[in-house]
Design a protein around this motif. Structure first.
Motif, PDB file in Angstrom:
ATOM      1  N   ASP A 174       0.671  -1.149   0.052  1.00 52.32           N
ATOM      2  CA  ASP A 174      -0.106  -0.153  -0.084  1.00 52.32           C
ATOM      3  C   ASP A 174       0.963   1.209   0.002  1.00 52.32           C
ATOM      4  O   ASP A 174       0.747   2.191   0.879  1.00 52.32           O
ATOM      5  CB  ASP A 174      -0.985   0.079   1.270  1.00 52.32           C
ATOM      6  N   LYS A 178      -2.048   8.096  -0.512  1.00 51.25           N
ATOM      7  CA  LYS A 178      -2.760   7.859   0.606  1.00 51.25           C
ATOM      8  C   LYS A 178      -2.944   6.203   0.964  1.00 51.25           C
ATOM      9  O   LYS A 178      -3.724   5.781   1.287  1.00 51.25           O
ATOM     10  CB  LYS A 178      -4.473   8.224   0.572  1.00 51.25           C
ATOM     11  N   SER A 180      -2.506   3.568  -0.664  1.00 50.62           N
ATOM     12  CA  SER A 180      -3.565   2.638  -1.375  1.00 50.62           C
ATOM     13  C   SER A 180      -2.917   1.603  -2.244  1.00 50.62           C
ATOM     14  O   SER A 180      -1.585   1.604  -2.447  1.00 50.62           O
ATOM     15  CB  SER A 180      -4.357   3.477  -2.351  1.00 50.62           C
ATOM     16  N   GLU A 186      -4.816  -3.495  -8.424  1.00 48.98           N
ATOM     17  CA  GLU A 186      -6.061  -2.780  -8.500  1.00 48.98           C
ATOM     18  C   GLU A 186      -7.200  -3.744  -9.251  1.00 48.98           C
ATOM     19  O   GLU A 186      -8.329  -3.487  -8.812  1.00 48.98           O
ATOM     20  CB  GLU A 186      -5.973  -1.733  -9.498  1.00 48.98           C
ATOM     21  N   VAL A 200     -13.799   0.496   0.108  1.00 50.51           N
ATOM     22  CA  VAL A 200     -12.669   1.033   0.034  1.00 50.51           C
ATOM     23  C   VAL A 200     -13.094   2.603   0.568  1.00 50.51           C
ATOM     24  O   VAL A 200     -13.932   3.296  -0.098  1.00 50.51           O
ATOM     25  CB  VAL A 200     -11.906   1.186  -1.181  1.00 50.51           C
ATOM     26  N   SER A 201     -12.181   3.213   1.653  1.00 50.61           N
ATOM     27  CA  SER A 201     -12.592   4.229   2.055  1.00 50.61           C
ATOM     28  C   SER A 201     -11.204   5.177   2.686  1.00 50.61           C
ATOM     29  O   SER A 201     -10.318   4.452   2.893  1.00 50.61           O
ATOM     30  CB  SER A 201     -13.713   4.395   3.217  1.00 50.61           C
ATOM     31  N   LYS A 202     -11.236   6.564   2.804  1.00 51.57           N
ATOM     32  CA  LYS A 202     -10.231   7.079   3.160  1.00 51.57           C
ATOM     33  C   LYS A 202     -10.545   7.291   4.828  1.00 51.57           C
ATOM     34  O   LYS A 202     -11.671   7.985   5.239  1.00 51.57           O
ATOM     35  CB  LYS A 202     -10.015   8.568   2.560  1.00 51.57           C
ATOM     36  N   GLY A 290      -5.202   7.263   5.729  1.00 48.91           N
ATOM     37  CA  GLY A 290      -5.000   6.607   4.391  1.00 48.91           C
ATOM     38  C   GLY A 290      -6.240   5.965   4.087  1.00 48.91           C
ATOM     39  O   GLY A 290      -7.423   5.970   4.519  1.00 48.91           O
ATOM     40  N   THR A 291      -5.981   4.938   3.124  1.00 46.12           N
ATOM     41  CA  THR A 291      -7.027   4.129   2.508  1.00 46.12           C
ATOM     42  C   THR A 291      -7.444   2.967   3.405  1.00 46.12           C
ATOM     43  O   THR A 291      -6.392   1.962   3.544  1.00 46.12           O
ATOM     44  CB  THR A 291      -6.338   3.777   1.045  1.00 46.12           C
ATOM     45  N   TYR A 293      -9.478  -0.671   3.857  1.00 43.03           N
ATOM     46  CA  TYR A 293      -9.979  -1.846   3.153  1.00 43.03           C
ATOM     47  C   TYR A 293     -10.735  -2.529   3.993  1.00 43.03           C
ATOM     48  O   TYR A 293     -10.458  -3.303   4.913  1.00 43.03           O
ATOM     49  CB  TYR A 293      -9.024  -2.476   2.574  1.00 43.03           C
TER      50      TYR A 293
END
Ligand code: MN
Length: 479
Positions: A174, A178, A180, A186, A200-202, A290-291, A293
């Motif tokens: 990652d 951010k 990811s 991907e 998937v969110s920040k 960051g990202t 999951y």
């Protein structure tokens, strides 16, 4: 130019993915048992979870072996009582010559992302991003390669995509915007989202953001290691109180996911102040955002809900010599194996916390040399945990601009197990290449990725090895 190269690289890579899937289908039809051999870490276990699920669903008998490395003894043990074909996942490419010598006449499939040491013998299929100009250290993991072959085998196997995400996070891929996953990873992320298995969110990346009281989640976060916060629940409570954040709602502990956006901002600000007041760079805090999951079909409040925690759980299984529990969880066991693995995780965390605290406080562990920092684990740190201890310590050395080279005695004190970590801002240095060259000059074996690598070296050559690593790093940094 680089874009079209990447596209051609991908097309060639996917031709090999297809070839591997065809080979597996053929073996499946022949019906012989297949031996899956994988690497003992979170990525390797996720890769087994994917491959074993495929074979199970296809009705193909299989067996699983999970190994820390490959050598003649291990390979002959693998092949002595077994006639069928082999699928290597997350391991194999760096041992191609050895494998070819020992298993040359067998059916072999290598699904790996480590830098290859040479071409496979005719008749074998190797799927490896490095062979096509793609970056195996961050574009795709071993589980990712196994997953691409799985979805080529049968499109209904796309429900295994979350395991590829878990594997990639386990290998710390990652590294993009951010925190990811990108590159070939991907595809797994997209498949998992489309199948409704992943969100998937920040957000704040605290360990146990779904499952633990906020101060515990802060204290358990080791990537990045936040000086004074990691492993220090008392300081976490103090920072939370300075930020004016209630840790309980009525009688229930609040978790990170219960915080409002405004509270999250206040918490980050309080953490920056805390670090600055102790002379640490406040920018460490940026890496806490960051990202995230989230595996939406997993129960909330379990360590499988957050893909990073899932990978930590598998990692603990690997380090505590129970990879079988990890495989069972990847294949769907949510009862006994999960329970046992969670106990193991607690044990593992307290072991690591103890080692890190000792290395930072007791003299004689850390030694700064001209271009590297050495952690002398000797026999005080077990070779099973030297790699994670190195990761945690290295992430705490912000601003040091030197790679950390840690070692522990191994194999009855005859060998040293070495683990090197490069700080993320030290671009242009490939510690995998350095360890390979230095180990080979010292009757050992080494290699890995540009940010993280390992080696095995005879104790008698250890000092020569460390000096050589220091020299090679210095040379690479001047280049
Ligand atoms: Mn891997």
């Amino acid at each position: 130019m680089s874009i079209s190269l990447d596209r051609f690289g991908r097309e060639a890579f996917f031709r090999f993915v297809k070839r591997a899937a065809d080979r597996l289908s053929r073996w499946a039809k022949e019906g012989n048992p297949i031996s899956i051999v994988s690497h003992v870490d979170a990525d390797g276990i996720s890769a087994v979870g994917i491959m074993a699920s495929c074979l199970y669903r296809l009705g193909v008998p299989f067996r699983v072996r999970i190994v820390p490395w490959l050598d003649e003894d291990i390979i002959s043990e693998l092949s002595s009582d077994f006639e069928g074909p082999f699928v290597f996942t997350d391991i194999g490419s760096s041992y191609m010559e050895l494998l070819a010598k020992e298993l040359g006449t067998r059916g072999v499939l290598v699904l790996d992302h480590h830098p290859p040491s040479g071409p496979p013998p005719p008749g074998w299929v190797e799927v490896n991003p490095h062979n096509h100009g793609l970056d195996g250290s961050k574009d795709i993991s071993g589980a990712g390669v196994a997953y691409l072959v799985a979805r080529e085998l049968d499109s209904s196997f796309r429900d295994l995509a979350p395991l590829a995400v878990v594997g990639a996070l386990g290998d710390l891929q990652d590294t993009f915007n951010k925190r990811s996953l990108a590159g070939l990873n991907e595809l797994a992320v997209r498949d998992a989202v489309e199948a409704g298995l992943l969100k998937v969110s920040k957000d704040l990346i605290f360990y146990g953001r779904e499952t633990r009281p906020i101060h515990k989640a802060m204290a358990y976060t080791t990537s990045p290691l936040v000086p004074g916060i990691t492993y220090r629940e008392d300081n976490c409570l103090m920072v939370l109180s300075k930020a004016g954040i209630r840790v309980k709602e009525d009688d229930r502990w609040r978790a990170v996911r219960d915080l409002t956006d405004e509270e999250k901002e206040r918490l980050l600000e309080a953490l920056r102040d805390f670090l600055a007041s102790r002379g640490h760079p406040p920018s460490i805090v940026d890496r806490l955002v960051g990202t995230v999951y989230t595996l939406t079909r997993e129960e909330p409040w379990t360590p499988l809900r957050d893909a990073r925690e899932f990978s930590s759980l598998l990692n603990a299984c690997a380090r505590m010599e129970r990879p079988d529990l990890g495989v069972a969880i990847c294949m769907g066991d949510r009862s006994k194996a999960l329970e046992e693995a969670m106990e193991l995780l607690n044990e593992y965390r307290s072991t690591l916390a103890g080692h890190v605290a000792r290395a930072l406080s007791e003299p004689g562990f850390l030694e700064e040399r001209e271009h590297i920092i050495v952690l002398h684990g000797r026999d005080a740190i077990s070779d099973r945990v030297i790699a994670p201890v190195a990761s945690i310590l290295s992430s705490s050395m912000v601003g040091k601009r030197k790679p950390l080279v840690a070692y522990a005695f191994s194999e009855n004190g005859e060998m040293a197990k070495v683990s090197a970590r490069r700080p993320p801002d030290l671009v242009g240095l490939d510690v995998g290449a350095v360890l390979r060259e230095a180990a080979e000059a010292c009757s050992g074996l080494g290699g890995g990725h540009d940010v993280a690598a390992g080696a095995r070296v005879p104790i008698s050559e250890l000092e020569k090895f460390l000096s050589l690593v220091d020299e090679l790093v210095g040379r690479a940094m001047r280049a």
